[in-house]
Design a protein around this motif. Structure first.
Motif, PDB file in Angstrom:
ATOM      1  N   LYS A  54       0.834  -1.207   0.000  1.00 56.24           N
ATOM      2  CA  LYS A  54       0.000   0.000   0.000  1.00 56.24           C
ATOM      3  C   LYS A  54       0.871   1.261   0.000  1.00 56.24           C
ATOM      4  O   LYS A  54       0.530   2.256  -0.635  1.00 56.24           O
ATOM      5  CB  LYS A  54      -0.946   0.008   1.201  1.00 56.24           C
ATOM      6  CG  LYS A  54      -1.966  -1.107   1.151  1.00 56.24           C
ATOM      7  CD  LYS A  54      -2.873  -0.951  -0.050  1.00 56.24           C
ATOM      8  CE  LYS A  54      -3.953  -1.991  -0.073  1.00 56.24           C
ATOM      9  NZ  LYS A  54      -4.864  -1.813  -1.218  1.00 56.24           N
ATOM     10  N   GLU A  57       2.060   1.642  -3.500  1.00 59.34           N
ATOM     11  CA  GLU A  57       0.957   2.156  -4.322  1.00 59.34           C
ATOM     12  C   GLU A  57       0.790   3.661  -4.114  1.00 59.34           C
ATOM     13  O   GLU A  57       0.633   4.417  -5.075  1.00 59.34           O
ATOM     14  CB  GLU A  57      -0.327   1.416  -3.933  1.00 59.34           C
ATOM     15  CG  GLU A  57      -1.550   1.767  -4.722  1.00 59.34           C
ATOM     16  CD  GLU A  57      -2.759   0.972  -4.217  1.00 59.34           C
ATOM     17  OE1 GLU A  57      -3.772   1.615  -3.883  1.00 59.34           O
ATOM     18  OE2 GLU A  57      -2.669  -0.274  -4.158  1.00 59.34           O
ATOM     19  N   GLN A  60       3.598   5.485  -5.695  1.00 58.46           N
ATOM     20  CA  GLN A  60       3.758   5.142  -7.114  1.00 58.46           C
ATOM     21  C   GLN A  60       5.214   4.756  -7.390  1.00 58.46           C
ATOM     22  O   GLN A  60       5.838   5.217  -8.333  1.00 58.46           O
ATOM     23  CB  GLN A  60       3.282   6.266  -8.024  1.00 58.46           C
ATOM     24  CG  GLN A  60       1.809   6.529  -7.885  1.00 58.46           C
ATOM     25  CD  GLN A  60       1.296   7.574  -8.845  1.00 58.46           C
ATOM     26  OE1 GLN A  60       2.042   8.328  -9.473  1.00 58.46           O
ATOM     27  NE2 GLN A  60      -0.021   7.613  -8.988  1.00 58.46           N
ATOM     28  N   ARG A  62       7.666   1.130  -7.063  1.00 60.47           N
ATOM     29  CA  ARG A  62       7.695  -0.317  -6.832  1.00 60.47           C
ATOM     30  C   ARG A  62       9.060  -0.779  -6.333  1.00 60.47           C
ATOM     31  O   ARG A  62      10.081  -0.145  -6.589  1.00 60.47           O
ATOM     32  CB  ARG A  62       7.361  -1.072  -8.124  1.00 60.47           C
ATOM     33  CG  ARG A  62       5.971  -0.817  -8.621  1.00 60.47           C
ATOM     34  CD  ARG A  62       4.965  -1.594  -7.771  1.00 60.47           C
ATOM     35  NE  ARG A  62       3.619  -1.195  -8.130  1.00 60.47           N
ATOM     36  CZ  ARG A  62       2.692  -0.894  -7.251  1.00 60.47           C
ATOM     37  NH1 ARG A  62       2.936  -0.945  -5.970  1.00 60.47           N
ATOM     38  NH2 ARG A  62       1.490  -0.541  -7.643  1.00 60.47           N
TER      39      ARG A  62
END
Length: 139
Positions: A54, A57, A60, A62
């Motif tokens: 989360k 996310e 933005q 990874r």
């Protein structure tokens, strides 16, 4: 610009496991939590633990790496407290990285990793006073 930090957020794999460590080890209770995040009111800032997926996310971004090239620190009032807290953190799911010892510059410290491998230095530095609110002053 004011020198201050408002929130530090750590990505965690398992929020329930993380909360057991912070409550059982440090004795901290979340000021707010849900299924994804827990916020701990600290002395002048907020510490967040957020499910890593989360957090990625939200950012933005990874592939957040752990362990990171940083440590967090918790200062205590004596060398004996360093040892007691390291033992307590280890009993709450932490992993001792470095047992308590005296560094060349003075004081006493050791390191513990939380269940998500975030490093915590537990330290006593006689030159850095701690006030009633837990604020440490760089002397």
């Amino acid at each position: 610009m004011q020198q201050q930090i408002a929130v530090i957020t750590l990505g965690v794999a398992d929020l329930a496991r993380s909360k057991r460590f912070y409550k059982g080890g440090f004795g901290w209770l979340p000021a707010f939590d849900n299924d994804e995040i827990a916020f701990y009111q600290m002395n002048g800032f907020v510490l967040g633990t957020w499910v890593a997926a989360k957090l990625e996310e939200d950012m933005q971004r990874r592939g957040l790496a752990t362990p990171g090239a940083f440590s967090l620190a918790h200062n205590v009032a004596s060398a004996d407290e360093v040892i007691r807290l390291i033992d307590r953190l280890a009993g709450a799911g932490g992993r001792v990285l470095r047992p308590g010892d005296a560094p060349p510059h003075g004081g006493f410290r050791g390191y513990v990793a939380d269940p998500d491998d975030h490093a915590w230095e537990i330290a006593w530095n006689p030159a850095w006073p701690i006030d009633e609110q837990g604020h440490v002053t760089f002397a």
